[in-house]
Design a protein around this motif. Structure first.
Motif, mmCIF file in Angstrom:
data_model
loop_
_atom_site.group_PDB
_atom_site.id
_atom_site.type_symbol
_atom_site.label_atom_id
_atom_site.label_comp_id
_atom_site.label_asym_id
_atom_site.label_seq_id
_atom_site.Cartn_x
_atom_site.Cartn_y
_atom_site.Cartn_z
ATOM 1 N N THR A 17 1.099 -1.252 0.110
ATOM 2 C CA THR A 17 0.023 0.080 0.005
ATOM 3 C C THR A 17 0.821 1.197 0.047
ATOM 4 O O THR A 17 2.055 1.223 0.430
ATOM 5 C CB THR A 17 -0.634 -0.033 1.202
ATOM 6 N N LYS A 18 0.449 2.112 -0.617
ATOM 7 C CA LYS A 18 1.101 3.343 -0.460
ATOM 8 C C LYS A 18 0.773 4.471 0.744
ATOM 9 O O LYS A 18 -0.360 4.318 1.293
ATOM 10 C CB LYS A 18 0.561 4.232 -1.889
ATOM 11 N N ILE A 19 1.620 4.973 1.232
ATOM 12 C CA ILE A 19 1.428 5.783 2.687
ATOM 13 C C ILE A 19 0.866 7.012 2.432
ATOM 14 O O ILE A 19 1.420 7.807 1.454
ATOM 15 C CB ILE A 19 2.703 5.986 3.189
ATOM 16 N N PRO A 20 -0.161 7.364 2.829
ATOM 17 C CA PRO A 20 -1.019 8.751 2.489
ATOM 18 C C PRO A 20 0.127 9.830 3.024
ATOM 19 O O PRO A 20 0.656 9.832 3.960
ATOM 20 C CB PRO A 20 -2.300 8.530 3.268
ATOM 21 N N LYS A 21 -0.250 10.969 2.053
ATOM 22 C CA LYS A 21 0.584 11.963 2.414
ATOM 23 C C LYS A 21 0.271 12.896 3.559
ATOM 24 O O LYS A 21 1.266 13.303 4.322
ATOM 25 C CB LYS A 21 0.722 13.127 1.381
ATOM 26 N N LYS A 39 2.029 14.325 9.227
ATOM 27 C CA LYS A 39 1.837 14.040 10.577
ATOM 28 C C LYS A 39 2.989 13.385 11.426
ATOM 29 O O LYS A 39 3.470 14.121 12.390
ATOM 30 C CB LYS A 39 0.638 13.143 10.820
ATOM 31 N N ARG A 40 3.802 12.643 10.716
ATOM 32 C CA ARG A 40 4.943 11.992 11.437
ATOM 33 C C ARG A 40 5.931 13.363 11.567
ATOM 34 O O ARG A 40 6.859 13.117 12.634
ATOM 35 C CB ARG A 40 5.465 10.586 10.478
ATOM 36 N N LYS A 53 5.864 16.413 11.617
ATOM 37 C CA LYS A 53 5.267 17.205 12.404
ATOM 38 C C LYS A 53 5.560 16.812 13.695
ATOM 39 O O LYS A 53 6.344 17.557 14.685
ATOM 40 C CB LYS A 53 3.784 17.593 12.267
ATOM 41 N N ASN A 54 5.281 15.597 14.218
ATOM 42 C CA ASN A 54 5.538 14.999 15.430
ATOM 43 C C ASN A 54 6.897 15.097 15.959
ATOM 44 O O ASN A 54 7.650 15.426 16.911
ATOM 45 C CB ASN A 54 4.946 13.800 15.578
ATOM 46 N N LYS A 55 7.724 14.706 14.808
ATOM 47 C CA LYS A 55 9.325 14.755 14.808
ATOM 48 C C LYS A 55 9.922 16.128 15.106
ATOM 49 O O LYS A 55 10.629 16.485 16.036
ATOM 50 C CB LYS A 55 10.049 14.136 13.487
ATOM 51 N N LYS A 56 9.316 17.133 14.308
ATOM 52 C CA LYS A 56 9.752 18.580 14.634
ATOM 53 C C LYS A 56 9.444 18.901 16.103
ATOM 54 O O LYS A 56 10.300 19.712 16.753
ATOM 55 C CB LYS A 56 9.176 19.411 13.290
ATOM 56 N N ASN A 57 8.093 18.661 16.368
ATOM 57 C CA ASN A 57 7.544 18.989 17.645
ATOM 58 C C ASN A 57 8.656 18.463 18.860
ATOM 59 O O ASN A 57 9.034 19.376 19.806
ATOM 60 C CB ASN A 57 6.145 18.756 18.026
ATOM 61 N N LEU A 58 8.867 17.368 18.736
ATOM 62 C CA LEU A 58 9.724 16.562 19.759
ATOM 63 C C LEU A 58 11.209 17.333 19.508
ATOM 64 O O LEU A 58 11.720 17.547 20.918
ATOM 65 C CB LEU A 58 9.974 15.174 19.405
ATOM 66 N N SER A 59 11.624 17.623 18.573
ATOM 67 C CA SER A 59 13.005 18.137 18.381
ATOM 68 C C SER A 59 12.938 19.529 19.203
ATOM 69 O O SER A 59 13.873 19.964 19.758
ATOM 70 C CB SER A 59 13.274 18.248 16.775
#
Length: 135
Positions: free
Chosen positions: A105-109, A114-115, A117-123
């Motif tokens: 399956t293709k991962i939706p944009k 979201k992934r 954005k979460n990485k950026k918030n944690l950083s």
């Protein structure tokens, strides 16, 4: 797809003495059943089915392409014969199943965004925990 009557007619059975404890009864009665099935010379399967069975069951076949199975669970020869036929048919049926091809399956944009954005918030959270630079 699987004609079990034709298959059962092609099976060859041999009654032998069971091993293990059992006293006098086990020494005089041949209740264990050995089943042999010549897969390569079978008329019940098409060539494609034979190839699939040979590939799936190659660890259980002899060099001549003969499948050997045995059952000595019961003291009755007839019960052992019924058990070994059921096991054989289940084994053949399971070996003929063609697994579905997995379609990746293709991962939706939106999930990717979201992934990230979460990485950026944690950083950012970890950057804010640092001591400030007063230079």
């Amino acid at each position: 797809m699987l004609n079990s009557e034709v298959l059962v007619q092609e099976l060859q059975f041999k009654a032998v003495r069971s091993s293990g404890a059992g006293g006098q009864h086990v020494n005089k009665v041949s209740s264990k059943i050995e089943l042999s099935f010549d897969l390569r010379n079978s008329a019940a399967f098409s060539e494609r089915q034979k190839e699939r069975l040979l590939a799936k069951l190659n660890h259980r076949l002899t060099k001549d392409g003969v499948l050997l199975m045995q059952c000595g669970e019961s003291r009755s020869q007839h019960k052992n014969k019924d058990l070994i036929i059921k096991r054989f048919l289940a084994l053949v049926k399971a070996s003929l199943v063609v697994p579905k091809k997995r379609i990746p399956t293709k991962i939706p944009k939106s999930v990717i965004r979201k992934r990230l954005k979460n990485k950026k918030n944690l950083s950012d959270k970890k950057v804010n925990r640092r001591k400030p630079d007063l230079d």
